[in-house]
Design a protein around this motif. Structure first.
Motif, PDB file in Angstrom:
ATOM      1  N   GLY A 169      22.252 104.923   0.053  1.00 29.67           N
ATOM      2  CA  GLY A 169      23.676 104.753  -0.087  1.00 29.67           C
ATOM      3  C   GLY A 169      24.164 103.599   0.469  1.00 29.67           C
ATOM      4  O   GLY A 169      23.376 102.399   0.734  1.00 29.67           O
ATOM      5  N   TYR A 170      25.440 103.267   0.570  1.00 32.27           N
ATOM      6  CA  TYR A 170      26.114 102.226   0.997  1.00 32.27           C
ATOM      7  C   TYR A 170      26.794 102.264   2.269  1.00 32.27           C
ATOM      8  O   TYR A 170      27.461 103.133   2.516  1.00 32.27           O
ATOM      9  CB  TYR A 170      27.182 101.703  -0.318  1.00 32.27           C
ATOM     10  CG  TYR A 170      27.884 100.517   0.016  1.00 32.27           C
ATOM     11  CD1 TYR A 170      27.345  99.169   0.349  1.00 32.27           C
ATOM     12  CD2 TYR A 170      29.388 100.527   0.042  1.00 32.27           C
ATOM     13  CE1 TYR A 170      28.233  98.326   0.653  1.00 32.27           C
ATOM     14  CE2 TYR A 170      30.280  99.294   0.401  1.00 32.27           C
ATOM     15  CZ  TYR A 170      29.688  98.311   0.717  1.00 32.27           C
ATOM     16  OH  TYR A 170      30.339  97.064   0.959  1.00 32.27           O
ATOM     17  N   ASP A 171      26.568 101.458   3.224  1.00 32.79           N
ATOM     18  CA  ASP A 171      27.308 101.072   4.572  1.00 32.79           C
ATOM     19  C   ASP A 171      28.386 100.320   4.342  1.00 32.79           C
ATOM     20  O   ASP A 171      27.945  99.257   4.230  1.00 32.79           O
ATOM     21  CB  ASP A 171      26.307 101.087   5.599  1.00 32.79           C
ATOM     22  CG  ASP A 171      26.927 100.839   6.929  1.00 32.79           C
ATOM     23  OD1 ASP A 171      28.123 101.143   6.905  1.00 32.79           O
ATOM     24  OD2 ASP A 171      26.471 100.309   7.818  1.00 32.79           O
ATOM     25  N   GLU A 172      29.571 100.669   4.055  1.00 33.84           N
ATOM     26  CA  GLU A 172      30.836  99.667   4.098  1.00 33.84           C
ATOM     27  C   GLU A 172      30.909  98.793   5.248  1.00 33.84           C
ATOM     28  O   GLU A 172      31.437  97.634   5.113  1.00 33.84           O
ATOM     29  CB  GLU A 172      32.154 100.503   3.311  1.00 33.84           C
ATOM     30  CG  GLU A 172      33.292  99.604   3.223  1.00 33.84           C
ATOM     31  CD  GLU A 172      34.272 100.354   2.610  1.00 33.84           C
ATOM     32  OE1 GLU A 172      35.404  99.723   2.515  1.00 33.84           O
ATOM     33  OE2 GLU A 172      34.476 101.494   2.950  1.00 33.84           O
ATOM     34  N   SER A 173      30.843  99.330   6.365  1.00 33.21           N
ATOM     35  CA  SER A 173      31.026  98.644   7.647  1.00 33.21           C
ATOM     36  C   SER A 173      30.261  97.321   7.771  1.00 33.21           C
ATOM     37  O   SER A 173      30.589  96.357   8.361  1.00 33.21           O
ATOM     38  CB  SER A 173      30.874  99.715   8.934  1.00 33.21           C
ATOM     39  OG  SER A 173      29.439  99.935   8.920  1.00 33.21           O
ATOM     40  N   SER A 174      28.997  97.595   7.271  1.00 32.35           N
ATOM     41  CA  SER A 174      28.092  96.115   7.267  1.00 32.35           C
ATOM     42  C   SER A 174      27.942  95.680   5.916  1.00 32.35           C
ATOM     43  O   SER A 174      27.332  94.534   5.757  1.00 32.35           O
ATOM     44  CB  SER A 174      26.658  96.461   7.823  1.00 32.35           C
ATOM     45  OG  SER A 174      26.058  97.397   7.207  1.00 32.35           O
ATOM     46  N   ASP A 175      28.562  96.171   4.854  1.00 34.70           N
ATOM     47  CA  ASP A 175      28.242  95.760   3.235  1.00 34.70           C
ATOM     48  C   ASP A 175      26.753  95.582   2.923  1.00 34.70           C
ATOM     49  O   ASP A 175      26.458  94.466   2.416  1.00 34.70           O
ATOM     50  CB  ASP A 175      29.249  94.388   3.163  1.00 34.70           C
ATOM     51  CG  ASP A 175      29.014  93.996   1.967  1.00 34.70           C
ATOM     52  OD1 ASP A 175      29.140  94.896   0.920  1.00 34.70           O
ATOM     53  OD2 ASP A 175      29.170  92.688   1.549  1.00 34.70           O
ATOM     54  N   SER A 176      26.114  96.875   3.510  1.00 36.87           N
ATOM     55  CA  SER A 176      24.707  96.761   3.174  1.00 36.87           C
ATOM     56  C   SER A 176      24.311  98.051   2.419  1.00 36.87           C
ATOM     57  O   SER A 176      24.835  99.163   2.570  1.00 36.87           O
ATOM     58  CB  SER A 176      24.076  96.558   4.336  1.00 36.87           C
ATOM     59  OG  SER A 176      24.192  97.507   5.321  1.00 36.87           O
ATOM     60  N   TYR A 177      23.217  98.132   1.686  1.00 35.36           N
ATOM     61  CA  TYR A 177      22.694  99.157   0.865  1.00 35.36           C
ATOM     62  C   TYR A 177      21.525  99.679   1.860  1.00 35.36           C
ATOM     63  O   TYR A 177      20.736  98.598   2.149  1.00 35.36           O
ATOM     64  CB  TYR A 177      22.474  98.736  -0.488  1.00 35.36           C
ATOM     65  CG  TYR A 177      23.589  98.432  -1.227  1.00 35.36           C
ATOM     66  CD1 TYR A 177      24.278  99.645  -2.017  1.00 35.36           C
ATOM     67  CD2 TYR A 177      24.188  97.246  -1.348  1.00 35.36           C
ATOM     68  CE1 TYR A 177      25.402  99.517  -2.738  1.00 35.36           C
ATOM     69  CE2 TYR A 177      25.457  96.962  -2.242  1.00 35.36           C
ATOM     70  CZ  TYR A 177      26.012  98.296  -2.750  1.00 35.36           C
ATOM     71  OH  TYR A 177      27.189  98.121  -3.362  1.00 35.36           O
ATOM     72  N   LYS A 178      21.383 100.871   1.929  1.00 33.82           N
ATOM     73  CA  LYS A 178      20.353 101.253   2.976  1.00 33.82           C
ATOM     74  C   LYS A 178      19.840 102.557   2.207  1.00 33.82           C
ATOM     75  O   LYS A 178      20.283 103.270   1.459  1.00 33.82           O
ATOM     76  CB  LYS A 178      21.042 101.925   4.179  1.00 33.82           C
ATOM     77  CG  LYS A 178      21.503 100.653   5.050  1.00 33.82           C
ATOM     78  CD  LYS A 178      22.210 101.444   6.296  1.00 33.82           C
ATOM     79  CE  LYS A 178      22.833 100.275   7.188  1.00 33.82           C
ATOM     80  NZ  LYS A 178      23.397 100.863   8.517  1.00 33.82           N
ATOM     81  N   VAL A 179      18.141 102.635   2.448  1.00 38.47           N
ATOM     82  CA  VAL A 179      17.340 103.872   2.108  1.00 38.47           C
ATOM     83  C   VAL A 179      17.190 104.561   3.339  1.00 38.47           C
ATOM     84  O   VAL A 179      16.639 103.808   4.396  1.00 38.47           O
ATOM     85  CB  VAL A 179      16.372 103.345   1.158  1.00 38.47           C
ATOM     86  CG1 VAL A 179      15.550 102.450   1.926  1.00 38.47           C
ATOM     87  CG2 VAL A 179      15.504 104.437   0.713  1.00 38.47           C
ATOM     88  N   VAL A 180      17.083 105.822   3.518  1.00 41.79           N
ATOM     89  CA  VAL A 180      16.617 106.691   4.542  1.00 41.79           C
ATOM     90  C   VAL A 180      15.705 107.413   4.184  1.00 41.79           C
ATOM     91  O   VAL A 180      15.777 108.132   3.083  1.00 41.79           O
ATOM     92  CB  VAL A 180      17.973 107.469   4.989  1.00 41.79           C
ATOM     93  CG1 VAL A 180      17.413 108.333   6.248  1.00 41.79           C
ATOM     94  CG2 VAL A 180      19.110 106.453   5.603  1.00 41.79           C
ATOM     95  N   THR A 181      14.522 107.387   4.746  1.00 36.16           N
ATOM     96  CA  THR A 181      13.495 108.341   4.515  1.00 36.16           C
ATOM     97  C   THR A 181      13.245 109.092   5.803  1.00 36.16           C
ATOM     98  O   THR A 181      13.557 109.008   7.042  1.00 36.16           O
ATOM     99  CB  THR A 181      11.926 107.725   4.461  1.00 36.16           C
ATOM    100  OG1 THR A 181      12.229 106.672   3.512  1.00 36.16           O
ATOM    101  CG2 THR A 181      10.967 108.787   4.094  1.00 36.16           C
TER     102      THR A 181
END
Length: 386
Positions: A169-181
């Motif tokens: 998903g996308y973290d708008e607060s840091s303008d970053s795309y993240k993957v969570v396992t």
């Protein structure tokens, strides 16, 4: 002198007008407009334009992750991404899956772990030591934009086991795309490993509750800056019989990408008994959906109209299996603003599409296409993260 002094302002206004007009053009043709002139190329490549264009892009396509099986001995298995509108796929699935224009090849060891803002997160098995008692794999992730051809650098490798799930998903607060396992060890302890693309390492989060996510629906569903899983609480071990599951064991785990914290979301109050088959979560637009059967005779869809507000759960749909023409079915996916539901019959090799707008039912034979596929909501975009 007066005209010269006004020229920069006029140029800025012209640039804003051009940006406004271009932002309404679909993603595929607007990429070709970068060749018109240097100023248009600069406008279309600007981060502000990319976000504006994404915001205005209609969700009129689906992403199909296909796995075509070998037909004859020695024929290699092929995998790929195929972009198709829902209507095109229903009308002619073979043509939609076989098209080369919107098809993008993947490695056999790849699988899609999510799609967000036109980017696809692909997991890749680097090394696998899978044998009884030691189901350990090393995987990495990369981002790709099927429209522009953008491919990111691989994430650092991560050691996982068979008891894991992924979300993107996308973290708008840091303008970053993240993957969570999410990794569940043999003792039932769950940890989250979080990677922000462009970073150098994974971050470990240890505060998650003990639960088991369904093996049939292990992908986290992205909405409102969170990833969400439907899971079972108070479960000891990894093997369970669905017939023994009770309502109080069902839970929704919501992981916040901004704060790296979690919370639990309650199921709709109107569910008064455990479904006959395992329910699934779905997301379309700004709504979370819960799909399940009722007494093996009806299909029910709930919509959380305001994400995070458990009082906003509303029963969107209840329709009989008889109307759908099936004896048993499994819900799979939602399209078109929560209006089209994709289901699969238990003993039939076909997809069933139900459109609640006109109460119509259409069937697609998936056996004829000799492939396995998963569907993801997808919006064409020009996004290319740094």
């Amino acid at each position: 002198m007066h005209m010269a002094a006004q020229h920069p302002t006029a140029a800025v206004l012209l640039c804003e007008v051009v940006m406004e007009i271009l932002s309404w053009i679909p993603a595929k043709p607007v990429t070709r407009l970068k060749l018109v002139c240097k100023s248009w190329n600069s406008i279309i490549s600007h981060p502000h334009f990319l976000k504006l264009h994404l915001h205005r892009s209609p969700k009129n396509a689906i992403l199909l992750f296909t796995q075509t099986k070998a037909l004859t001995l020695g024929e290699e298995e092929k995998q790929g991404l195929v972009l198709s509108s829902v209507e095109s796929f229903i009308q002619n699935p073979s043509s939609s899956l076989d098209t080369q224009e919107n098809r993008h090849s993947l490695h056999v060891e790849d699988w899609v772990s999510g799609s967000c803002n036109g980017l696809v997160c692909v997991a890749h098995i680097v090394l696998c030591h899978c044998h009884p008692g030691n189901d350990i794999c090393y995987i990495c992730f990369r981002l790709l934009n099927p429209l522009t051809g953008f491919i990111s650098e691989n994430s650092p490798c991560l050691r996982v086991n068979v008891h894991n799930s992924f979300g993107f998903g996308y973290d708008e607060s840091s303008d970053s795309y993240k993957v969570v396992t999410l990794i569940r060890d043999s003792s039932g302890i769950v940890t989250a490993q979080v990677y922000s693309f462009g970073g150098s390492s994974w971050k470990t989060i240890n505060s998650l509750p003990a639960f088991l996510y369904f093996a049939e629906d292990t992908s986290g569903h992205f909405i409102g800056g969170t990833l969400n899983w439907l899971a079972l609480r108070n479960l000891h071990g990894d093997d369970y019989d669905w017939a023994d599951v009770t309502l109080d064991m069902l839970m929704i785990v919501s992981f916040d990408l901004k704060s790296d914290t979690h919370k639990q979301i309650l199921l709709p109050k109107g569910i008064d008994e455990i479904p006959g088959q395992k329910p699934i979560l779905g997301v379309w637009g700004n709504s979370l959906y819960l799909l399940h059967d009722y007494k093996n005779t009806h299909f029910i869809a709930w919509q959380m109209k305001e994400f995070g507000d458990e009082n906003s759960w509303t029963q969107l749909l209840k329709i009989s299996f008889h109307h759908l023409g099936v004896e048993t079915l499994f819900p799979e996916f939602i399209f078109e603003n929560g209006n089209i539901f994709m289901l699969i019959g238990r003993h039939r090799f076909e997809e069933v599409f139900y459109d609640r707008r006109d109460n119509s039912v259409k069937r697609v034979n998936i056996l004829a296409n000799n492939c396995y596929f998963e569907a993801f909501d997808y919006v064409e975009s020009l996004i290319q993260p740094c």
